[in-house]
Design an enzyme around this catalytic site. Structure first.
Site, short mmCIF file in Angstrom:
data_model
loop_
_atom_site.label_atom_id
_atom_site.label_comp_id
_atom_site.label_asym_id
_atom_site.label_seq_id
_atom_site.Cartn_x
_atom_site.Cartn_y
_atom_site.Cartn_z
N SER A 43 0.82 -1.23 0.00
CA SER A 43 0.00 0.00 0.00
C SER A 43 0.85 1.27 0.00
O SER A 43 2.02 1.26 0.38
CB SER A 43 -0.92 0.02 1.22
OG SER A 43 -1.69 -1.15 1.29
C1 LIG Z 1 -3.15 -3.78 -0.44
S1 LIG Z 1 -2.74 -5.46 -0.37
C2 LIG Z 1 -1.48 -5.76 0.79
C3 LIG Z 1 -1.08 -4.71 1.76
C4 LIG Z 1 -0.19 -5.27 2.84
N1 LIG Z 1 -0.70 -4.90 4.11
C5 LIG Z 1 1.26 -4.88 2.65
O1 LIG Z 1 1.82 -4.20 3.53
O2 LIG Z 1 1.86 -5.30 1.67
C6 LIG Z 1 -4.17 -6.20 0.38
C7 LIG Z 1 -4.05 -7.69 0.60
O3 LIG Z 1 -5.30 -8.18 1.11
C8 LIG Z 1 -5.41 -9.52 0.70
N2 LIG Z 1 -6.79 -9.96 0.92
C9 LIG Z 1 -7.90 -9.66 0.20
N3 LIG Z 1 -8.98 -10.23 0.76
C10 LIG Z 1 -8.55 -10.90 1.87
C11 LIG Z 1 -9.20 -11.68 2.88
N4 LIG Z 1 -10.52 -11.89 2.87
N5 LIG Z 1 -8.44 -12.20 3.87
C12 LIG Z 1 -7.11 -12.01 3.91
N6 LIG Z 1 -6.43 -11.27 2.98
C13 LIG Z 1 -7.15 -10.72 1.98
C14 LIG Z 1 -4.93 -9.47 -0.74
O4 LIG Z 1 -4.58 -10.74 -1.24
C15 LIG Z 1 -3.74 -8.51 -0.63
O5 LIG Z 1 -2.53 -9.19 -0.43
#
Ligand SMILES: C[S@@+](CC[C@H](N)C(=O)[O-])C[C@H]1O[C@@H](n2cnc3c(N)ncnc32)[C@H](O)[C@@H]1O
Length: 189
Positions: A43
């Site tokens: 992000s």
């Molecule tokens: C913006 S990205 C990653 C940001 C992360 N916090 C970082 O620092 O890299 C959001 C993440 O949420 C995950 N995601 C989406 N739906 C999800 C769910 N229901 N449970 C867990 N992870 C989920 C996606 O696969 C993705 O890796």
């Protein structure tokens, strides 16, 4: 120390570059989301900072990081909870579970990352948490995550284009809309 100074310390202690694919590291200082594979992103730093400010993490807290992706937010949260706290990440894409674990191990961060189970939001079996951070956008307030908080605990989650700061109460939660943001979708949310 002021909350802003603690966040400065956390961002200095946990360089973003260590959580990016090699080809993206030279962009680490840019304030924009960067690809980490599987169509997902690390992000935008200003957004991460705004979310962490709302989350108000204190030393000793137990924190759940939903959508741990690259592991960067998990590592920042680990710094903020300190040695007496605990952070667990949960991620739905198996390859990113591996990536996040690898990045955290390389950075020497002791946080765990668990594989999300289909149809289950968060990690209810390990609840309750003092804080829950969600880095993917829900379509409506995920009450399943509110229920994983202690009473008085805080959830920060983007919902339908807006960042929400939600505090669990004995009755209905306090739900405050903080500002417009855009995120990748929360699967099942
Ligand atoms: C913006 S990205 C990653 C940001 C992360 N916090 C970082 O620092 O890299 C959001 C993440 O949420 C995950 N995601 C989406 N739906 C999800 C769910 N229901 N449970 C867990 N992870 C989920 C996606 O696969 C993705 O890796």
């Amino acid at each position: 120390m002021t909350p802003a100074a603690r966040l400065d310390e956390a961002f200095a202690a946990v360089p973003r570059a260590g959580f990016l694919p090699a080809g993206q590291r030279r962009f680490a200082r840019l304030d924009r989301p960067l690809p980490i594979g599987r169509g997902q992103t690390n992000s935008q730093p200003a957004t991460v900072r705004a979310m962490l400010r709302l989350l108000d993490v204190r030393p000793g807290h137990r924190v759940l990081d939903v959508g741990s992706g690259s592991g960067w937010t998990t590592a920042l949260l680990s710094f903020l909870v300190g040695p007496t706290g605990e952070v667990v990440g949960v991620e739905i894409v198996p390859e990113l579970v591996v990536l996040g674990r690898r990045n955290l191990a390389r950075a020497g961060v002791a946080a765990r990352v668990e594989q999300a189970r289909e149809g289950v939001l968060g990690l209810p079996e390990q609840a309750p948490y003092d804080r829950v951070l969600v880095s993917a956008e829900a379509t409506r307030l995920p009450t399943a995550l509110v229920e994983q908080l202690v009473v008085g605990g805080v959830l920060v989650v983007p919902v339908a284009g807006w960042m929400h700061e939600v505090r669990r109460r004995d009755g209905d939660p306090d739900d405050v809309r903080r500002g417009p943001y855009s995120f990748v979708p929360l699967v099942g949310g």
